[in-house]
Motif scaffolding. Structure first.
Motif, PDB file in Angstrom:
ATOM      1  N   GLY A 149      -1.144  67.402  20.598  1.00  0.00           N
ATOM      2  CA  GLY A 149      -2.458  66.805  20.388  1.00  0.00           C
ATOM      3  C   GLY A 149      -2.435  65.291  20.454  1.00  0.00           C
ATOM      4  O   GLY A 149      -1.373  64.652  20.421  1.00  0.00           O
ATOM      5  N   ASP A 150      -3.621  64.706  20.538  1.00  0.00           N
ATOM      6  CA  ASP A 150      -3.750  63.251  20.480  1.00  0.00           C
ATOM      7  C   ASP A 150      -3.481  62.765  19.059  1.00  0.00           C
ATOM      8  O   ASP A 150      -3.739  63.485  18.088  1.00  0.00           O
ATOM      9  CB  ASP A 150      -5.165  62.817  20.896  1.00  0.00           C
ATOM     10  CG  ASP A 150      -5.417  63.028  22.381  1.00  0.00           C
ATOM     11  OD1 ASP A 150      -4.437  62.999  23.152  1.00  0.00           O
ATOM     12  OD2 ASP A 150      -6.584  63.233  22.759  1.00  0.00           O
ATOM     13  N   PRO A 151      -2.977  61.553  18.920  1.00  0.00           N
ATOM     14  CA  PRO A 151      -2.703  61.032  17.577  1.00  0.00           C
ATOM     15  C   PRO A 151      -3.984  60.764  16.802  1.00  0.00           C
ATOM     16  O   PRO A 151      -4.989  60.348  17.371  1.00  0.00           O
ATOM     17  CB  PRO A 151      -1.937  59.735  17.851  1.00  0.00           C
ATOM     18  CG  PRO A 151      -2.351  59.323  19.226  1.00  0.00           C
ATOM     19  CD  PRO A 151      -2.582  60.597  19.976  1.00  0.00           C
ATOM     20  N   TYR A 152      -3.915  61.023  15.506  1.00  0.00           N
ATOM     21  CA  TYR A 152      -5.009  60.688  14.593  1.00  0.00           C
ATOM     22  C   TYR A 152      -4.516  59.561  13.698  1.00  0.00           C
ATOM     23  O   TYR A 152      -3.538  59.715  12.968  1.00  0.00           O
ATOM     24  CB  TYR A 152      -5.404  61.903  13.743  1.00  0.00           C
ATOM     25  CG  TYR A 152      -6.365  61.560  12.636  1.00  0.00           C
ATOM     26  CD1 TYR A 152      -7.708  61.331  12.901  1.00  0.00           C
ATOM     27  CD2 TYR A 152      -5.920  61.454  11.309  1.00  0.00           C
ATOM     28  CE1 TYR A 152      -8.591  61.006  11.883  1.00  0.00           C
ATOM     29  CE2 TYR A 152      -6.801  61.132  10.291  1.00  0.00           C
ATOM     30  CZ  TYR A 152      -8.128  60.912  10.591  1.00  0.00           C
ATOM     31  OH  TYR A 152      -9.004  60.581   9.581  1.00  0.00           O
ATOM     32  N   TYR A 153      -5.200  58.427  13.769  1.00  0.00           N
ATOM     33  CA  TYR A 153      -4.766  57.237  13.052  1.00  0.00           C
ATOM     34  C   TYR A 153      -5.431  57.154  11.679  1.00  0.00           C
ATOM     35  O   TYR A 153      -6.627  57.462  11.534  1.00  0.00           O
ATOM     36  CB  TYR A 153      -5.082  55.976  13.864  1.00  0.00           C
ATOM     37  CG  TYR A 153      -4.334  55.916  15.169  1.00  0.00           C
ATOM     38  CD1 TYR A 153      -3.022  55.456  15.220  1.00  0.00           C
ATOM     39  CD2 TYR A 153      -4.932  56.331  16.353  1.00  0.00           C
ATOM     40  CE1 TYR A 153      -2.321  55.405  16.412  1.00  0.00           C
ATOM     41  CE2 TYR A 153      -4.237  56.289  17.557  1.00  0.00           C
ATOM     42  CZ  TYR A 153      -2.934  55.824  17.580  1.00  0.00           C
ATOM     43  OH  TYR A 153      -2.250  55.781  18.759  1.00  0.00           O
ATOM     44  N   SER A 154      -4.666  56.723  10.690  1.00  0.00           N
ATOM     45  CA  SER A 154      -5.187  56.620   9.326  1.00  0.00           C
ATOM     46  C   SER A 154      -4.429  55.547   8.560  1.00  0.00           C
ATOM     47  O   SER A 154      -3.453  54.970   9.050  1.00  0.00           O
ATOM     48  CB  SER A 154      -5.070  57.969   8.602  1.00  0.00           C
ATOM     49  OG  SER A 154      -3.704  58.365   8.523  1.00  0.00           O
ATOM     50  N   HIS A 155      -4.899  55.305   7.330  1.00  0.00           N
ATOM     51  CA  HIS A 155      -4.291  54.300   6.456  1.00  0.00           C
ATOM     52  C   HIS A 155      -3.643  54.994   5.264  1.00  0.00           C
ATOM     53  O   HIS A 155      -4.251  55.858   4.628  1.00  0.00           O
ATOM     54  CB  HIS A 155      -5.346  53.315   5.945  1.00  0.00           C
ATOM     55  CG  HIS A 155      -5.944  52.462   7.024  1.00  0.00           C
ATOM     56  ND1 HIS A 155      -6.833  52.959   7.948  1.00  0.00           N
ATOM     57  CD2 HIS A 155      -5.773  51.157   7.320  1.00  0.00           C
ATOM     58  CE1 HIS A 155      -7.191  51.979   8.771  1.00  0.00           C
ATOM     59  NE2 HIS A 155      -6.560  50.886   8.407  1.00  0.00           N
ATOM     60  N   SER A 156      -2.438  54.587   4.960  1.00  0.00           N
ATOM     61  CA  SER A 156      -1.768  55.109   3.777  1.00  0.00           C
ATOM     62  C   SER A 156      -2.357  54.469   2.526  1.00  0.00           C
ATOM     63  O   SER A 156      -3.007  53.419   2.586  1.00  0.00           O
ATOM     64  CB  SER A 156      -0.262  54.819   3.842  1.00  0.00           C
ATOM     65  OG  SER A 156      -0.038  53.417   3.807  1.00  0.00           O
ATOM     66  N   ALA A 157      -2.122  55.104   1.379  1.00  0.00           N
ATOM     67  CA  ALA A 157      -2.610  54.546   0.117  1.00  0.00           C
ATOM     68  C   ALA A 157      -1.978  53.177  -0.145  1.00  0.00           C
ATOM     69  O   ALA A 157      -2.638  52.263  -0.657  1.00  0.00           O
ATOM     70  CB  ALA A 157      -2.294  55.511  -1.033  1.00  0.00           C
ATOM     71  N   GLU A 158      -0.708  53.016   0.226  1.00  0.00           N
ATOM     72  CA  GLU A 158      -0.038  51.734   0.030  1.00  0.00           C
ATOM     73  C   GLU A 158      -0.702  50.639   0.852  1.00  0.00           C
ATOM     74  O   GLU A 158      -0.870  49.502   0.389  1.00  0.00           O
ATOM     75  CB  GLU A 158       1.445  51.847   0.404  1.00  0.00           C
ATOM     76  CG  GLU A 158       2.259  52.764  -0.492  1.00  0.00           C
ATOM     77  CD  GLU A 158       2.100  54.237  -0.130  1.00  0.00           C
ATOM     78  OE1 GLU A 158       1.380  54.539   0.851  1.00  0.00           O
ATOM     79  OE2 GLU A 158       2.681  55.077  -0.833  1.00  0.00           O
ATOM     80  N   SER A 159      -1.076  50.965   2.081  1.00  0.00           N
ATOM     81  CA  SER A 159      -1.715  49.972   2.954  1.00  0.00           C
ATOM     82  C   SER A 159      -3.069  49.541   2.397  1.00  0.00           C
ATOM     83  O   SER A 159      -3.399  48.349   2.394  1.00  0.00           O
ATOM     84  CB  SER A 159      -1.898  50.565   4.353  1.00  0.00           C
ATOM     85  OG  SER A 159      -2.646  49.697   5.185  1.00  0.00           O
TER      86      SER A 159
END
Length: 249
Positions: A149-159
């Motif tokens: 699949g295509d990548p799904y971008y997200s933010h970690s809690a630390e970020s």
């Protein structure tokens, strides 16, 4: 970075000493009427607001790899899917993905004379270049029974936590710079901070980029998930005569 326009003016109080206030002091704080800092009669202060806005790109990319096959026996279908699954897991490890960032789910069912098996692997990458290389390897080496699949971008809690701290600290620094410039105009020196209060903080995801006629590039996909944060702080500084010894802030 966005800054709210503001002016500083002086107000003299016979009972509270010399107070220099920011016009934005009247803004309400979390729905409650803002209260002023109790000031000793011999303390001279300057009160200002500081604003800041920062955007943060995603730091994680999740890729889903699905595998499926159908065989006449359970052993055949299990062996077929397992071989491909092991190759997927080995590829992820070779691209420095930790075990805790790999999730595997399997499903086996029978329909008439055939056994159908499906497996799904979710891999979370923190290095986007290695993610793209791993996807290329899997797409090139595995057959059509494997879907990458295509990548799904997200933010970690630390970020996100780091973003909140950075924008608040930058708002405080902007307030300090504003107060320092005001003190220069008024012929005073900026003293120690007496009060720092964050009055407002907001977070939002940037709107979807409208791209037509061609697939999104990696950079365009990354830009879609930018998270922005803003902060407004209220700070009270002590005022000192220019020629007095003072602590740096």
């Amino acid at each position: 970075m966005a800054h709210s326009p503001s002016r500083v003016f002086a107000a003299v109080s016979a009972t509270a000493g010399d107070v220099y206030r920011d016009e934005k002091e009247s803004i309400f704080y979390q729905g409650r009427k803002q209260t002023t800092l109790p000031i000793q009669s011999n303390v001279r202060v300057v009160q200002v607001t500081g604003c800041a806005e920062i955007s943060c790109p995603p730091d994680r990319a999740t890729v889903s790899i699905s595998l499926k096959n159908s065989k006449e026996t359970v052993n055949d279908v299990t062996n077929s899917v397992t071989r491909r699954l092991e190759y997927v897991l080995q590829t992820a490890r070779q691209h420095d993905v930790k075990e805790e960032n790999i999730t595997v789910a399997k499903h086996l069912q029978r329909e008439e004379e055939l056994f159908h098996m499906q497996a799904e692997v979710l891999v979370v990458f923190s290095d986007f270049e290695k993610m793209q290389r791993a996807r290329s390897v899997l797409i090139e080496k595995l057959d059509k029974s494997v879907c990458v699949g295509d990548p799904y971008y997200s933010h970690s809690a630390e970020s996100l936590n780091l973003l909140r701290r950075r924008v608040c600290l930058e708002a405080v620094d902007n307030a300090r710079l504003k107060a320092s410039e005001a003190c220069g105009i008024l012929g005073q020196a900026l003293g120690r901070p007496l009060l720092v209060r964050e009055e407002e903080s907001r977070e939002w995801t940037n709107g979807q980029h409208e791209v037509t006629g061609s697939p999104l590039t990696l950079h365009q996909r990354t830009g879609i998930t930018l998270v922005s944060a803003s902060s407004r702080v209220f700070v009270t500084f002590e005022l000192r005569p220019k020629d007095s010894n003072r602590r740096k802030f």
